[in-house]
Design a protein around this motif. Structure first.
Motif, short mmCIF file in Angstrom:
data_model
loop_
_atom_site.label_atom_id
_atom_site.label_comp_id
_atom_site.label_asym_id
_atom_site.label_seq_id
_atom_site.Cartn_x
_atom_site.Cartn_y
_atom_site.Cartn_z
N ALA A 21 0.84 -1.19 0.00
CA ALA A 21 0.00 0.00 0.00
C ALA A 21 0.88 1.25 0.00
O ALA A 21 2.02 1.21 0.47
N PRO A 22 0.38 2.36 -0.54
CA PRO A 22 1.21 3.57 -0.64
C PRO A 22 1.83 4.04 0.67
O PRO A 22 2.94 4.55 0.68
N GLY A 23 1.13 3.86 1.80
CA GLY A 23 1.71 4.26 3.07
C GLY A 23 2.99 3.49 3.37
O GLY A 23 4.00 4.06 3.81
N ALA A 24 2.97 2.19 3.12
CA ALA A 24 4.16 1.37 3.32
C ALA A 24 5.25 1.74 2.32
O ALA A 24 6.45 1.67 2.64
N ALA A 25 4.86 2.12 1.12
CA ALA A 25 5.84 2.55 0.12
C ALA A 25 6.56 3.82 0.57
O ALA A 25 7.78 3.96 0.37
N LEU A 26 5.83 4.75 1.19
CA LEU A 26 6.47 5.96 1.71
C LEU A 26 7.45 5.64 2.82
O LEU A 26 8.53 6.26 2.93
N LEU A 27 7.13 4.67 3.67
CA LEU A 27 8.06 4.26 4.72
C LEU A 27 9.32 3.66 4.12
O LEU A 27 10.44 3.92 4.59
N PHE A 80 -6.18 6.06 0.53
CA PHE A 80 -4.92 5.45 0.92
C PHE A 80 -4.60 5.66 2.40
O PHE A 80 -3.53 5.28 2.87
N ASP A 81 -5.53 6.30 3.15
CA ASP A 81 -5.32 6.64 4.55
C ASP A 81 -4.08 7.53 4.69
O ASP A 81 -3.31 7.41 5.66
N LEU A 82 -3.89 8.44 3.73
CA LEU A 82 -2.75 9.34 3.75
C LEU A 82 -3.22 10.79 3.85
O LEU A 82 -4.36 11.10 3.51
N LEU A 193 -12.30 5.03 -9.62
CA LEU A 193 -12.75 4.42 -8.38
C LEU A 193 -11.75 4.71 -7.27
O LEU A 193 -10.56 4.84 -7.50
N ALA A 194 -12.23 4.79 -6.04
CA ALA A 194 -11.37 5.13 -4.90
C ALA A 194 -10.19 4.17 -4.81
O ALA A 194 -10.37 2.96 -4.84
N GLY A 195 -9.00 4.71 -4.71
CA GLY A 195 -7.80 3.91 -4.58
C GLY A 195 -7.33 3.27 -5.86
O GLY A 195 -6.43 2.43 -5.85
N SER A 196 -7.93 3.66 -6.97
CA SER A 196 -7.62 3.02 -8.24
C SER A 196 -6.57 3.80 -9.02
O SER A 196 -5.78 4.57 -8.47
#
Length: 223
Positions: A21-27, A80-82, A193-196
Motif C-alpha cells: 500500500a502507498p503508506g508502506a511505500a512511503l516508509l 490510501f489513509d494518507l 474508483l477510490a484507490g484506483s
C-alpha cells in the motif's frame, strides 16, 4: 550533507512500492533515503498516514522527528489513509540528500507498476463483444508498452547508480508521467474508483511536487 548507504537498492524500493500500500511505500522511501524509519518530510511538507503514529522525519535531518502544523483536506489521498501536511518552514537553500533523486524516481516507478497491476486485475476476466478484454490487440499493446517502459527505466536507474543526476531524474519523471496516463487509460472510467489508477497517478504527482527538488512549489504553499 547526509551520508548514508541505502539498506536496499533502487530495485528493492520499486518492488516494495509496487507490492505494498502507498503508506508502506512511503516508509520504504524514507528508509532508502535516510536509513531510518518514518514518513518522509522535505521542504516543509510531508505525506504521512492518518491512522498511524509512526514518526515523520525530515529527509535532511532524520534524527529530528517532526509534527504536522497544518493538514490539508484531500479526497485523492483519503482512500490510501494518507494526508498531506505542512511540517514547518522550508530550509533555504534546500539541501538535497544524496539518494533523494533516485529514491523519488524508484518510488514513482513502483507506483506506476502498481497502477498497471491494478488495471490488469480489474480487466482480468472481463469481456467485450464476446472476447476477453485482455485479448484485444490494442489493450495488449497498451500493457506491453507501459511494462516495457517501466523495465527500461528501472534498468536505467540501476545503471545510473544511487546518486542520480537531477537532470537525468527530471527526464525520467516526465516519462513516468506520460506512462501513468497510458496505464490509467486502460481502466477507462473505472480508473476513477477510490484507490484506483487515477488516485495512484495523483499520488505520484504529489510525491514529485513534494520530494523532487525541481518539482516543488514555493516554500510554505501547498504543492
Amino acid at each position: 550533507m547526509l551520508e548514508v548507504a541505502p539498506p536496499d537498492g533502487v530495485e528493492a524500493l520499486v518492488a516494495r512500492a509496487r507490492a505494498n500500500a502507498p503508506g508502506a511505500a512511503l516508509l520504504a522511501f524514507t528508509q532508502f533515503v535516510t536509513g531510518r524509519a518514518g514518513y518522509p518530510a522535505y521542504g516543509g511538507h510531508a505525506l504521512h498516514a492518518v491512522s498511524n503514529d509512526l514518526e515523520i522525519r525530515d529527509l535532511t535531518a532524520p534524527d529530528c522527528p517532526m509534527q504536522p502544523v497544518e493538514t490539508f483536506e484531500d479526497g485523492g489521498l483519503d482512500s490510501f489513509d494518507l494526508a498531506l501536511s505542512v511540517t514547518g518552514p522550508a530550509v533555504s537553500p534546500l539541501p538535497r540528500p544524496p539518494l533523494l533523486e533516485a529514491g523519488v524516481v524508484a518510488l514513482r516507478l513502483g507506483l506506476l507498476a502498481r497502477c498497471l497491476d491494478t488495471a490488469f486485475s480489474h480487466l482480468e476476466g472481463r469481456e467485450s463483444f464476446g472476447k476477453k478484454i485482455l485479448h484485444h490487440q490494442l489493450v495488449k499493446v497498451g500493457f506491453a508498452r507501459v511494462h516495457a517502459a517501466i523495465a527500461r527505466m528501472v534498468e536505467e536507474l540501476v545503471l545510473a547508480g544511487p546518486e542520480l543526476d537531477p537532470a537525468t531524474a527530471a527526464v525520467m519523471h516526465r516519462s513516468i508521467g506520460g506512462q501513468f496516463t497510458e496505464a490509467a487509460k486502460l481502466m477507462g472510467g473505472h480508473g476513477y474508483l477510490a484507490g484506483s489508477a487515477h488516485n495512484l497517478e495523483y499520488l505520484a504527482g504529489l510525491i514529485l511536487a513534494v520530494y523532487a527538488p525541481a518539482g516543488r512549489s514555493p516554500a510554505g504553499s501547498m504543492p
